[in-house]
Scaffold this active site. Structure first.
Site, short mmCIF file in Angstrom:
data_model
loop_
_atom_site.label_atom_id
_atom_site.label_comp_id
_atom_site.label_asym_id
_atom_site.label_seq_id
_atom_site.Cartn_x
_atom_site.Cartn_y
_atom_site.Cartn_z
CG HIS A 85 10.59 -0.39 -5.42
ND1 HIS A 85 9.58 0.53 -5.23
CD2 HIS A 85 11.38 0.14 -6.40
CE1 HIS A 85 9.74 1.54 -6.05
NE2 HIS A 85 10.82 1.34 -6.78
CD GLU A 104 15.71 0.71 -5.98
OE1 GLU A 104 15.12 -0.28 -6.41
OE2 GLU A 104 15.67 1.83 -6.56
CG HIS A 105 12.51 4.61 -3.63
ND1 HIS A 105 11.93 5.73 -4.21
CD2 HIS A 105 12.43 3.62 -4.55
CE1 HIS A 105 11.51 5.43 -5.42
NE2 HIS A 105 11.79 4.15 -5.66
CD GLU A 145 8.85 3.92 -8.76
OE1 GLU A 145 9.25 4.33 -7.66
OE2 GLU A 145 9.48 3.08 -9.43
#
Length: 448
Positions: A69, A72-73, A149
């Site tokens: 993840h 992905e950022h 997040e």
């Protein structure tokens, strides 16, 4: 190096099987290993462009949870051609939209643009497939973003915390028990080196699938793929995705979370089950029907008993998660009415499923559930982005085009006896985790 029109056993072409009502899907494979699927939809001059990598959170090395993840950022941080943070701005300036997501099994990037901008997004996505630049300061800044997040989505949400604990308890060995976003203490240590290792290991055309849906032809996509994706070098061949599997489950587990922020008493139960990829022939289709009849909406048996008839709960439902590469899952939930105990809820829910396993369901219930699923599948053909996701996710987790397009036909073969069989087989309490969220009384503020 060019696009090589071919058929393979991994992704069967349209002539292997074809839904009579579905789109005219075509497939070809680039010489560098990139699989390309084209889904024409000429109703509007718009295209959806998606790149799916066959890697997700469950493929992460131990100790670096959340790296899939996190990367992905970081994929939006730029290349020599695109300045940090400019990727999405360029898409927006051209009237498009873009985003990305990570699951346990896949990581995907997508853009939706007017047809004339397809070359632009193909050039940009191909560029960052092999030319990503990561500066230490950008990595540290983005790490703060994912930590925030996690605080926002999980740490500050009792329901999410409970769900995370249930998953960790359901999977005794398989990495599906680790959250996609990662554990906080491991996320806080993720580094530029971790991100680059993940990128270099998995981000290559031979580990990716390109889906282009919209106002294009196969020939147009081949020409553009030759221009932009063919120069991207093939990566090393990856080993088979063999992840630790579950040992036999011999005891039910229970997770209780008391939290001052919880608004209501809540109950849920998750059962380990096979996915479409791993289930014996016909079992996943029967589980879809079972959970639709038992838990799907206000006409389900569960809702009618718990909410309408007995008024034990203000809400109740469930479903079947079937898309995993290794496992699927059955889940049931209920919000007890005021004064109703967890024991009363559990007893009523068990009664619903025991009755199905013993007496089965009616042909009318089965037909209604089957028609609803087939209708959803057919209506889904109207959504360009939905089609791109349908094919992308399925192909990235080992389905063939034939598997996708034969889905309605497989549903038609499910019988009431199949539902009785899978209810008895998979609703095994020893393969379950029950979670209870209890509102905790708030502490009184101390007097000064």
């Amino acid at each position: 190096m060019g696009a090589l029109l071919t058929t393979t056993k991994a992704i069967n072409a349209k002539d292997d099987a074809k839904s009579s009502s579905g789109p005219e899907v075509t497939y070809f494979k680039m010489e560098n290993g990139l699989d390309v699927v084209v889904i024409p939809d000429h109703r509007a001059p718009v295209v959806t462009h998606m790149v799916w990598y066959r890697v997700g959170a469950a493929d992460e090395a131990p100790g670096v949870s959340g790296i899939a993840h996190f990367l992905e950022h970081l994929m939006f941080k730029g290349t020599d051609k695109i300045a940090p943070g400019e990727f999405s701005k360029i898409i927006a300036r051209n009237g498009g939209e873009d985003n990305a997501f990570t699951s346990q099994d896949v990581t995907a990037y997508f853009q939706r643009v007017a047809k004339e901008h397809l070359p632009l997004v193909m050039e940009m996505e191909a560029d960052r497939m092999s030319n990503l630049k990561l500066l230490e300061k950008d990595v540290l800044t983005e790490r703060d973003v994912i930590l925030e997040e996690r605080r926002s989505r999980v740490e500050n949400n009792p329901n999410s915390l409970l769900g995370e604990q249930i998953s960790a308890s359901l999977y005794l060995s398989h990495p599906y028990g680790i959250p996609v976003i990662g554990w906080m203490h491991e996320m806080a240590k993720l580094s530029r080196k971790d991100a680059l290792e993940h990128y270099e290991n998995y981000y290559a055309p031979n580990n990716a699938i390109l889906i282009v849906a919209g106002d294009v032809t196969s020939e147009e996509v081949k020409r553009l793929a030759d221009k932009f994706y063919a120069p991207v070098k093939r990566g090393p061949d990856l080993p088979a995705r063999e992840r630790p599997m579950e040992p036999p489950h011999v005891s039910p587990r229970r997770v209780v979370l008391e939290d001052e922020r919880a608004g209501k008493l809540a109950w849920q139960r998750h059962y380990l089950a096979p996915s479409y990829k791993t289930a014996p022939k016909g079992d996943s289709e029967a589980l879809e029907m079972l959970m639709k009849v038992a838990t799907g909406g206000t006409t389900s048996r569960l809702y009618k008993k718990l909410v309408v008839a007995d008024k034990l709960a203000s809400s109740a439902g469930g479903g079947y998660s079937a898309s995993g590469l290794d496992y699927g899952g059955l889940y049931i939930y209920a919000i007890p009415s005021k004064g109703v105990t967890i024991e009363q809820i559990e007893s009523a829910i068990d009664e619903v499923f025991e009755k199905i396993a013993k007496d089965g369901i009616s042909e009318l219930e089965l037909n209604r559930a089957r028609n609803a699923y087939i209708a959803d599948y057919v209506y889904g053909n109207d959504s360009q982005s939905g089609l791109a996701r349908r094919y992308g996710f399925a192909l990235a987790t080992g389905w063939s085009i034939q598997d996708i397009e034969s889905y309605p036909e497989r549903l038609k073969k499910v019988t009431v006896e199949d539902l009785k069989r899978v209810a008895a087989k998979y609703l095994d309490i020893n393969s379950s985790v029950t979670g209870v969220l209890i509102p905790k009384p708030k502490k009184m503020a101390e007097k000064k």
